[in-house]
Write a protein that holds these residues in place. Structure first.
Motif, PDB file in Angstrom:
ATOM      1  N   ASP A  91      44.663  42.109  25.250  1.00 14.53           N
ATOM      2  CA  ASP A  91      44.552  41.302  24.032  1.00 14.53           C
ATOM      3  C   ASP A  91      45.906  40.722  23.641  1.00 14.53           C
ATOM      4  N   LEU A  92      46.949  41.531  23.755  1.00 18.78           N
ATOM      5  CA  LEU A  92      48.300  41.075  23.417  1.00 18.78           C
ATOM      6  C   LEU A  92      48.725  39.903  24.302  1.00 18.78           C
ATOM      7  N   PHE A  93      48.366  39.967  25.568  1.00 20.92           N
ATOM      8  CA  PHE A  93      48.769  38.935  26.520  1.00 20.92           C
ATOM      9  C   PHE A  93      47.756  37.790  26.636  1.00 20.92           C
ATOM     10  N   ALA A  94      46.667  37.864  25.878  1.00 20.32           N
ATOM     11  CA  ALA A  94      45.621  36.848  25.984  1.00 20.32           C
ATOM     12  C   ALA A  94      46.132  35.418  25.742  1.00 20.32           C
ATOM     13  N   PRO A  95      47.034  35.192  24.773  1.00 20.08           N
ATOM     14  CA  PRO A  95      47.533  33.819  24.588  1.00 20.08           C
ATOM     15  C   PRO A  95      48.276  33.295  25.823  1.00 20.08           C
ATOM     16  N   ILE A  96      49.014  34.166  26.512  1.00 19.99           N
ATOM     17  CA  ILE A  96      49.726  33.753  27.727  1.00 19.99           C
ATOM     18  C   ILE A  96      48.718  33.464  28.835  1.00 19.99           C
ATOM     19  N   ALA A  97      47.691  34.305  28.928  1.00 18.26           N
ATOM     20  CA  ALA A  97      46.647  34.072  29.929  1.00 18.26           C
ATOM     21  C   ALA A  97      45.970  32.728  29.688  1.00 18.26           C
ATOM     22  N   ALA A  98      45.703  32.432  28.433  1.00 16.76           N
ATOM     23  CA  ALA A  98      45.048  31.164  28.099  1.00 16.76           C
ATOM     24  C   ALA A  98      45.952  29.971  28.434  1.00 16.76           C
ATOM     25  N   GLY A 102      45.117  31.856  33.228  1.00 15.89           N
ATOM     26  CA  GLY A 102      44.885  33.172  33.821  1.00 15.89           C
ATOM     27  C   GLY A 102      45.857  33.581  34.903  1.00 15.89           C
ATOM     28  N   VAL A 103      46.809  32.712  35.231  1.00 11.84           N
ATOM     29  CA  VAL A 103      47.775  33.067  36.273  1.00 11.84           C
ATOM     30  C   VAL A 103      48.679  34.196  35.790  1.00 11.84           C
ATOM     31  N   ASP A 104      49.181  34.074  34.560  1.00 12.13           N
ATOM     32  CA  ASP A 104      49.967  35.155  33.952  1.00 12.13           C
ATOM     33  C   ASP A 104      49.196  35.728  32.774  1.00 12.13           C
ATOM     34  N   GLY A 105      49.853  36.579  32.011  1.00 12.13           N
ATOM     35  CA  GLY A 105      49.163  37.293  30.947  1.00 12.13           C
ATOM     36  C   GLY A 105      48.247  38.368  31.490  1.00 12.13           C
ATOM     37  N   ARG A 106      48.586  38.879  32.681  1.00  8.22           N
ATOM     38  CA  ARG A 106      47.735  39.871  33.347  1.00  8.22           C
ATOM     39  C   ARG A 106      48.234  41.297  33.066  1.00  8.22           C
ATOM     40  N   VAL A 107      47.303  42.237  33.007  1.00 11.32           N
ATOM     41  CA  VAL A 107      47.616  43.664  32.864  1.00 11.32           C
ATOM     42  C   VAL A 107      46.870  44.417  33.958  1.00 11.32           C
ATOM     43  N   SER A 108      47.598  45.256  34.696  1.00 11.64           N
ATOM     44  CA  SER A 108      47.009  45.956  35.847  1.00 11.64           C
ATOM     45  C   SER A 108      46.696  47.411  35.519  1.00 11.64           C
ATOM     46  N   ILE A 109      45.567  47.869  36.026  1.00 11.01           N
ATOM     47  CA  ILE A 109      45.205  49.282  35.933  1.00 11.01           C
ATOM     48  C   ILE A 109      44.710  49.745  37.299  1.00 11.01           C
ATOM     49  N   GLU A 110      45.208  50.894  37.738  1.00  9.93           N
ATOM     50  CA  GLU A 110      44.965  51.344  39.113  1.00  9.93           C
ATOM     51  C   GLU A 110      43.763  52.289  39.207  1.00  9.93           C
ATOM     52  N   VAL A 111      43.032  52.152  40.304  1.00 15.32           N
ATOM     53  CA  VAL A 111      41.962  53.114  40.568  1.00 15.32           C
ATOM     54  C   VAL A 111      42.580  54.501  40.763  1.00 15.32           C
ATOM     55  N   ASP A 112      41.795  55.515  40.531  1.00 14.50           N
ATOM     56  CA  ASP A 112      42.236  56.895  40.762  1.00 14.50           C
ATOM     57  C   ASP A 112      42.862  56.978  42.160  1.00 14.50           C
ATOM     58  N   PRO A 113      44.152  57.352  42.254  1.00 15.37           N
ATOM     59  CA  PRO A 113      44.826  57.325  43.555  1.00 15.37           C
ATOM     60  C   PRO A 113      44.228  58.278  44.580  1.00 15.37           C
ATOM     61  N   ARG A 114      43.449  59.253  44.120  1.00 15.91           N
ATOM     62  CA  ARG A 114      42.815  60.179  45.064  1.00 15.91           C
ATOM     63  C   ARG A 114      41.731  59.480  45.883  1.00 15.91           C
ATOM     64  N   LEU A 115      41.380  58.247  45.477  1.00 19.31           N
ATOM     65  CA  LEU A 115      40.356  57.473  46.195  1.00 19.31           C
ATOM     66  C   LEU A 115      40.959  56.528  47.233  1.00 19.31           C
ATOM     67  N   ALA A 116      42.264  56.614  47.448  1.00 20.84           N
ATOM     68  CA  ALA A 116      42.954  55.640  48.309  1.00 20.84           C
ATOM     69  C   ALA A 116      42.397  55.596  49.732  1.00 20.84           C
ATOM     70  N   TRP A 117      41.788  56.673  50.180  1.00 15.63           N
ATOM     71  CA  TRP A 117      41.247  56.728  51.543  1.00 15.63           C
ATOM     72  C   TRP A 117      39.716  56.658  51.546  1.00 15.63           C
ATOM     73  N   ASP A 118      39.134  56.287  50.396  1.00 14.54           N
ATOM     74  CA  ASP A 118      37.681  56.277  50.214  1.00 14.54           C
ATOM     75  C   ASP A 118      37.252  54.865  49.811  1.00 14.54           C
ATOM     76  N   THR A 119      36.768  54.095  50.774  1.00 14.55           N
ATOM     77  CA  THR A 119      36.424  52.695  50.509  1.00 14.55           C
ATOM     78  C   THR A 119      35.338  52.570  49.448  1.00 14.55           C
ATOM     79  N   ALA A 120      34.234  53.262  49.639  1.00 11.94           N
ATOM     80  CA  ALA A 120      33.111  53.152  48.698  1.00 11.94           C
ATOM     81  C   ALA A 120      33.503  53.647  47.307  1.00 11.94           C
ATOM     82  N   GLY A 121      34.265  54.751  47.269  1.00  9.72           N
ATOM     83  CA  GLY A 121      34.711  55.299  45.987  1.00  9.72           C
ATOM     84  C   GLY A 121      35.624  54.338  45.252  1.00  9.72           C
ATOM     85  N   THR A 122      36.497  53.659  45.988  1.00  7.81           N
ATOM     86  CA  THR A 122      37.407  52.691  45.378  1.00  7.81           C
ATOM     87  C   THR A 122      36.638  51.512  44.791  1.00  7.81           C
TER      88      THR A 122
END
Length: 372
Positions: A91-98, A102-122
Motif C-alpha cells: 500500500d505504501l508503494f502503491a503510488p510508485i507502482a501506479a 508496476g515496474v517499481d513499487g514492488r514488495v517481495s515475499i518469499e515462499v517457505d525456504p523449506r520448500l526450495a526442493w519441492d516444486t509442487a509445494g512451492t
C-alpha cells in the motif's frame, strides 16, 4: 552536480530497493522517509529479515497474543505477520507502482525456504501468499533451485509476478530466463495480460567474493591476491551480458509484441563483507539501465553519503570480466564448485533463519497462552 548519488543512480536507470522490512519501519514513517529522500522505489524481504524484525522488540506482541487466543499454529501466526507487513508495504508503494506501470513499487515475499526442493509445494505456497497479500504490486520470491525453475514457470503462468532469488551462476541465470519466458508463453495461452506480469532475477554479488577471496588467500601468491574482490562484479557484469543476449532474441520479440516486459536483473547481496573494499563497491560498479539494486540500509546510506556514480559501468566490460573468471580458473579456483556451494549455503542460511523464527514465535505463543 547538485543531485544526490541515489538520484544519479535513479537517473542512470537503476531502481533502488531496500533489502529490509519491519513493522517499525512502516509505523514510524522511516520507510516513507527513504522513499522521499533516498530514491527507494521497492522492498525485498527474506526469512533472515523477518526473523530479525519479529524477534527485535515488542511490535508483534499484540498480533501474537491475538493469534494465540485464536488457537493459531506457529506457521499460521508467521504467515499472518509476514503477509500483513508485506500488504501494508505494498500500500505504501502503491503510488510508485501506479506511476511506473508496476515496474517499481514492488514488495517481495518469499515462499517457505523449506520448500526450495519441492516444486509442487512451492507452486501451492506461491498461490497462497499471492492470494493472502492480495496486492497487484507484490512479488512472490522463489529460489532458483533446479526444482524451483518449474515452479517459477508455473507461477508466472498463473499471472503472478515473481522475484527469482539465490542466483549465483551464469548457467543457472540462463535457465531462469528460460523459465521466465516459458511462464509468459503459458500465461499468454491462459489469457493473462502480459503487461501486468512483472519479474526480477536476483543475482547475488558479495557472497561470490567472500568465497573466492577465501580460496585466493589460501593460494597466497601475489597473482592470487591481485584477483581479490574482482569476481563478484565480474560475474554480475557477465550476467548483464546474458540478459542483453536473451532479451534480444526472436523468442523474446514475440512476447514483447504481446505486451511482455523483460525480467530485470536485480543485484542482491550488495553489502560489502570485506571492510577493505569500498562500501559502495557493489553499487557504483554495477550501474546500467534497467537493473535493480536491493541494498541493506547501511549500503543505501553509504551510497547516499559518498557514492560516486559515473554512469554505465557494465556495458563494454565483458572481455575484462571474462578474463577475471578465466584467471581464477587458471589458479585452480573452480567457478562451478563455488557457485554450487553458495547456492547450498544460501538455502541453508534461509532455512536456518526460518527454523529459528518458528522456534521463537512458538515460544512467544506459549507465553501468550499462559498469560491469557
Amino acid at each position: 552536480m547538485s543531485s544526490t548519488p541515489t538520484q544519479q543512480l535513479s537517473d542512470a536507470g537503476v531502481s533502488i530497493w531496500l533489502d529490509d522490512l519491519s513493522r517499525t519501519r512502516l509505523d514510524t514513517g522511516t520507510l516513507q522517509k527513504l522513499i522521499d529522500e533516498k530514491n527507494v522505489v521497492g522492498v525485498t524481504t527474506n526469512p533472515s529479515i523477518f526473523h530479525a524484525a519479529i524477534t527485535a522488540g515488542t511490535d508483534y506482541d499484540a498480533t501474537i497474543a491475538a493469534q494465540a487466543a485464536a488457537g493459531a499454529s506457529v506457521e499460521e501466526t508467521i504467515f499472518e505477520i509476514t503477509t500483513t507487513d508485506v500488504a501494508d508495504a505494498c500500500d505504501l508503494f502503491a503510488p510508485i507502482a501506479a506511476a511506473t506501470n508496476g515496474v517499481d513499487g514492488r514488495v517481495s515475499i518469499e515462499v517457505d525456504p523449506r520448500l526450495a526442493w519441492d516444486t509442487a509445494g512451492t507452486i501451492a505456497e506461491a498461490k497462497h501468499l499471492y492470494a493472502k497479500v492480495n496486492k497487484d504490486n507484490v512479488h512472490i520470491k522463489i529460489p532458483a533451485t533446479l526444482e524451483g525453475l518449474e515452479a517459477i514457470t508455473a507461477t508466472l503462468a498463473e499471472g503472478i509476478s515473481v522475484n527469482v532469488t539465490l542466483i549465483f551462476s551464469l548457467e543457472r541465470y540462463r535457465a531462469v530466463i528460460n523459465a521466465f519466458q516459458s511462464g509468459l508463453e503459458q500465461a499468454k495461452e491462459n489469457g493473462h495480460d502480459l503487461s501486468r506480469i512483472h519479474s526480477v532475477a536476483s543475482f547475488f554479488v558479495s557472497r561470490v567474493d567472500s568465497e573466492i577471496d577465501k580460496r585466493l588467500d589460501a593460494i597466497g601468491t601475489d597473482e592470487a591476491k591481485a584477483l581479490k574482490g574482482k569476481a563478484g562484479v565480474a560475474n554480475a557484469r557477465l550476467a548483464y551480458q546474458v540478459y542483453e543476449e536473451l532479451f534480444s532474441t526472436e523468442r523474446w520479440a514475440v512476447l514483447a509484441e504481446a505486451g511482455a516486459l523483460p525480467q530485470r536483473p536485480l543485484w542482491a547481496s550488495t553489502g560489502v563483507k570485506d571492510p577493505a573494499y569500498p562500501d559502495t563497491l557493489y553499487v557504483t560498479e554495477l550501474v546500467a539501465a534497467g537493473v535493480v539494486n536491493t541494498m541493506p540500509e547501511k549500503t543505501l546510506d553509504a551510497t547516499f553519503d559518498h557514492g560516486v556514480v559515473t554512469g554505465d559501468t557494465i556495458t563494454g566490460t565483458y572481455d575484462e570480466a571474462n578474463e577475471t573468471l578465466n584467471a581464477l580458473e587458471a589458479l585452480g579456483v573452480s567457478y562451478n564448485d563455488v557457485v554450487t556451494l553458495l547456492e547450498t549455503e544460501g538455502l541453508e542460511k534461509f532455512v536456518g533463519s526460518w527454523k529459528e523464527l518458528l522456534a521463537d514465535v512458538e515460544g512467544a505463543l506459549a507465553t501468550a497462552r499462559k498469560a491469557s
